[in-house]
Design an enzyme around this catalytic site. Sequence first.
Site, short mmCIF file in Angstrom:
data_model
loop_
_atom_site.label_atom_id
_atom_site.label_comp_id
_atom_site.label_asym_id
_atom_site.label_seq_id
_atom_site.Cartn_x
_atom_site.Cartn_y
_atom_site.Cartn_z
N TYR A 80 0.99 -1.27 0.27
CA TYR A 80 -0.02 -0.45 0.23
C TYR A 80 1.48 1.39 0.59
CZ TYR A 80 -3.36 3.07 1.54
OH TYR A 80 -4.21 4.56 2.01
N ASP A 85 9.71 2.73 -0.95
CA ASP A 85 8.47 2.99 -0.02
C ASP A 85 8.85 3.32 1.40
OD1 ASP A 85 6.36 3.74 1.39
OD2 ASP A 85 4.86 2.71 0.22
N LYS A 123 5.50 8.95 8.29
CA LYS A 123 5.37 8.69 9.83
C LYS A 123 6.32 9.56 10.61
CE LYS A 123 2.80 4.90 7.82
NZ LYS A 123 1.68 5.29 9.13
#
Length: 431
Positions: A144, A239, A267
């Site tokens: 994702y 990613d 994050k």
Amino acid sequence: MKITKSEELFYRAQRSIPGGVNSPVRAFKSVGGTPLFIKKAKGAYLYDADDNRYIDYINSWGPMIMGHAFEPVVEAIQKKAADSTSFGAPTELEIEMAELIKSMAPNVDLIRMVSSGTEACMSAIRLARGYTGRNKIIKFEGCYHGHADSFLVKAGSGVATFNIQTVPGVTAGVAADTLTAPYNDINAVEQLIAEYKNQIAAIIIEPVAGNMGCILPAENFLEQLRTLCTKEDIIFIFDEVMTGFRLAPGGAQERLNIDADLVTYGKVIGAGMPVGAFGGKLDIMKQIAPLGNVYQAGTLSGNPIAMVAGFTMLSYLKSNPSVYQDLDEKGDYLRKGLFNVFDKANIPVAINHIGSMLSVHFTNKPINNFAGASSANIALFNKFFHAMLDESIYLPPSAFESWFMSNALTYADLDDTIIATENAVKSISGV
């Protein structure tokens, strides 16, 4: 039966917010029940609207590597907020943040700050297409990369949680330009490259997957991808929204010793504030406007509050690399403790773990891709989730999400988690 404050809030929220939540996985739809509404958090603990305390293994889905309300970050935010929350103009802090990231992360010559991981990945793909003049990308089933259109083809995370195979609003043209391969299957990638010769702009991958549970790359898989990308002039994108600054000071690139062309962050880079970034090698990054013609912009990019939070967190991690050793040891301690509980109860389980990321799959087979994660006993995980919640342990409300540990966890917390698992196992197995 008394209605909890969380239940009252969820009922109220559904009258104004789609599904009562602002991000789908929070709704507990996969595991069932009513989501907890959180009032505050400190260190390793969450406190819900009813003042119940939980040991937290979500940590805001990864950012809180030092635990909640980490004092250096809170103090830095409070001080910076007095200068205003946004300028829409350059600040010296943005330069300091970029210089700090470059000093920690391999293969980052230039970096552009954005406001989310989704935006970072979307921009990296646009840049790869602009640089190569090609349209197609390869992603991996169950990975994702945010909710941009091209990433919602066979995606993990919330899309997997809700078993949404086709997302309305994603056009056939976008879907056609997104090629997918099973994670850890190099032969499938080679076949796609051969079939779409000179058409593939980028391969994007979570170097350690966290959106179908925690899944590690097979031996030499990433090295083989790197070789293919170099040979075929394909941009290799890591990613690292989850793994960046979590698995090592330099993220997965450092820990796994792999050279990516572009890398995306989120994050931890914002210490819990909404922030992301994409960066990489000079020849590619200089195609971004205003240096080049690949346009990307953001009114709140480089927001001073987000920058000071991230700068403070990354500075602490750079100055205290022992944090990563501590997290590795705590993660291994928890993994062994959990496995022993399930083993004694004769419950088949695969526990994947690296550093401070971990996931539990109820199966007697190794889990190394999305098909494997999907074939595990999801119904048993859902029972386990609620049994652990009853024991005051807050896990991700989906079998397709990694657990994230913070260094605020003590060994007493870990022991309490293992004891809670023993009690949960008795509950779900009817012992």
